[in-house]
Design a protein around this motif. Sequence first.
Motif, mmCIF file in Angstrom:
data_model
loop_
_atom_site.group_PDB
_atom_site.id
_atom_site.type_symbol
_atom_site.label_atom_id
_atom_site.label_comp_id
_atom_site.label_asym_id
_atom_site.label_seq_id
_atom_site.Cartn_x
_atom_site.Cartn_y
_atom_site.Cartn_z
ATOM 1 N N PRO A 18 0.797 -1.225 0.000
ATOM 2 C CA PRO A 18 0.000 0.000 0.000
ATOM 3 C C PRO A 18 0.831 1.279 0.000
ATOM 4 O O PRO A 18 0.459 2.256 -0.648
ATOM 5 C CB PRO A 18 -0.849 -0.125 1.273
ATOM 6 C CG PRO A 18 -0.132 -1.110 2.136
ATOM 7 C CD PRO A 18 0.513 -2.065 1.186
ATOM 8 N N GLN A 22 0.403 4.093 -2.859
ATOM 9 C CA GLN A 22 0.038 5.465 -2.502
ATOM 10 C C GLN A 22 1.087 6.456 -3.002
ATOM 11 O O GLN A 22 0.750 7.530 -3.528
ATOM 12 C CB GLN A 22 -0.122 5.597 -0.988
ATOM 13 C CG GLN A 22 -0.558 6.993 -0.553
ATOM 14 C CD GLN A 22 -1.156 7.018 0.834
ATOM 15 O OE1 GLN A 22 -1.096 6.046 1.573
ATOM 16 N NE2 GLN A 22 -1.753 8.138 1.201
ATOM 17 N N ASP A 23 2.346 6.122 -2.850
ATOM 18 C CA ASP A 23 3.427 6.992 -3.309
ATOM 19 C C ASP A 23 3.342 7.232 -4.813
ATOM 20 O O ASP A 23 3.435 8.373 -5.286
ATOM 21 C CB ASP A 23 4.776 6.363 -2.943
ATOM 22 C CG ASP A 23 5.950 7.240 -3.321
ATOM 23 O OD1 ASP A 23 5.893 8.457 -3.068
ATOM 24 O OD2 ASP A 23 6.929 6.706 -3.871
ATOM 25 N N GLU A 26 0.171 9.350 -5.766
ATOM 26 C CA GLU A 26 0.330 10.749 -5.400
ATOM 27 C C GLU A 26 1.258 11.482 -6.366
ATOM 28 O O GLU A 26 1.082 12.673 -6.632
ATOM 29 C CB GLU A 26 0.856 10.861 -3.973
ATOM 30 C CG GLU A 26 -0.168 10.482 -2.912
ATOM 31 C CD GLU A 26 0.405 10.496 -1.509
ATOM 32 O OE1 GLU A 26 1.639 10.648 -1.374
ATOM 33 O OE2 GLU A 26 -0.375 10.353 -0.542
ATOM 34 N N ASP A 49 -6.065 -2.182 2.516
ATOM 35 C CA ASP A 49 -5.356 -0.901 2.571
ATOM 36 C C ASP A 49 -5.321 -0.211 1.210
ATOM 37 O O ASP A 49 -5.551 1.002 1.108
ATOM 38 C CB ASP A 49 -3.931 -1.110 3.084
ATOM 39 C CG ASP A 49 -3.892 -1.479 4.563
ATOM 40 O OD1 ASP A 49 -4.955 -1.377 5.212
ATOM 41 O OD2 ASP A 49 -2.829 -1.858 5.056
ATOM 42 N N ILE A 50 -5.017 -0.961 0.152
ATOM 43 C CA ILE A 50 -4.918 -0.355 -1.177
ATOM 44 C C ILE A 50 -6.301 0.058 -1.675
ATOM 45 O O ILE A 50 -6.465 1.127 -2.272
ATOM 46 C CB ILE A 50 -4.222 -1.312 -2.161
ATOM 47 C CG1 ILE A 50 -2.760 -1.511 -1.735
ATOM 48 C CG2 ILE A 50 -4.308 -0.795 -3.590
ATOM 49 C CD1 ILE A 50 -2.000 -2.505 -2.566
ATOM 50 N N ILE A 53 -7.100 3.307 -0.122
ATOM 51 C CA ILE A 53 -6.355 4.401 -0.757
ATOM 52 C C ILE A 53 -7.068 4.850 -2.028
ATOM 53 O O ILE A 53 -7.258 6.049 -2.268
ATOM 54 C CB ILE A 53 -4.909 3.951 -1.071
ATOM 55 C CG1 ILE A 53 -4.112 3.785 0.224
ATOM 56 C CG2 ILE A 53 -4.221 4.945 -2.002
ATOM 57 C CD1 ILE A 53 -2.789 3.069 0.042
ATOM 58 N N SER A 56 -10.360 6.679 -1.258
ATOM 59 C CA SER A 56 -10.111 8.034 -0.792
ATOM 60 C C SER A 56 -9.761 8.963 -1.948
ATOM 61 O O SER A 56 -10.246 10.106 -2.014
ATOM 62 C CB SER A 56 -8.977 8.026 0.240
ATOM 63 O OG SER A 56 -8.650 9.334 0.650
ATOM 64 N N LEU A 57 -8.959 8.490 -2.875
ATOM 65 C CA LEU A 57 -8.582 9.304 -4.031
ATOM 66 C C LEU A 57 -9.777 9.528 -4.957
ATOM 67 O O LEU A 57 -9.921 10.607 -5.540
ATOM 68 C CB LEU A 57 -7.425 8.638 -4.778
ATOM 69 C CG LEU A 57 -6.077 8.697 -4.045
ATOM 70 C CD1 LEU A 57 -5.071 7.740 -4.687
ATOM 71 C CD2 LEU A 57 -5.514 10.108 -4.047
#
Length: 321
Positions: A18, A22-23, A26, A49-50, A53, A56-57
């Motif tokens: 994850p 996320q990195d 972003e 978790d992924i 992410i 949320s995005l």
Amino acid sequence: MMNQNSKIAYCIPTYNRPAVVQDILEKTLDIYQKYQIDVYIYDSSEGDDIKDIVTSLNYSGYSNLYYIRLASSICVDDKLLLIFSGYGQKKQYDYIWPAKDRAYFLEETVRAVVQTSQNGYDAIFLATGIYPWEMKTPVTQDKVYDNPALFFDDWAWLATSLETTLFRVDTLLQAVDIKQFKEQYFINGRNDFDHLMILFIGLAKLVTPLVMVLNGTHSQVQASMMARSTWFKEALRIWAWHWPAAIKALPDCYNRYKSKVIKQATMVPWLLGSHSNLIQLKRMGAFTWETFEPYQSVWNEVSDITVEDVRLILEERYQEL
């Protein structure tokens, strides 16, 4: 001015990373959204978790980001076949662009890819990365290939990297039967180079194939600092067994170059082409007598380092090299 219909699906297979995902997102989502590239996360993680992410995005306004949940038991080879078959994709695309979860591209590269995608090439290839020593200088000119064998000769060693190739859906991928491919070319449920094999099998089947190679001045791949490659754990199985098997299984039109390509890929210094990397693999526990013995008879196909030098490395007699 940017064409408003790029029709590219950028597809990332991932598992339990994850922080890496996320990195990467972003760093790139604004760019991909600007150029209307859809991003698909093919996730076989054991947790959510992924997925969280991505959700949320999505709430933050990134409507070009999609999450595809897969079983945690599925291997990366099967993920890639699902990607190539269009599994879970919300639209019809001109190109499928698969990439490792740690890889990403800056806007200059994305812009060049999108512009090139308007011209209908069967494949778009990015001449990324560090070149073998026989290439004295980076490639600085774009080049179109209409002969698959010549493209294979020049670039198959780098096509091992997943994110280097965009596959045109209605020509290149249509030329390959995915189900038949798995039945014919998987070994013990694995392939490791299905993306490369589909590329060159597909090109060999096309009547007038065209491949655009984008030069290294605007096609450099970046890598997340949050991740490391894990290939070293299975270095010999991948590069001394599956890699030669994949190349040898390709159509006869490539026969003239197969032996060269096999060793050209493995003899780069960060694989099997340097004493220092073999020593590093030894220190990591990935290069032992037990792992080396099954490949001793074919070692000269993949490395110019002598068996005698291998013996010194395995016995940790480094000062005698």
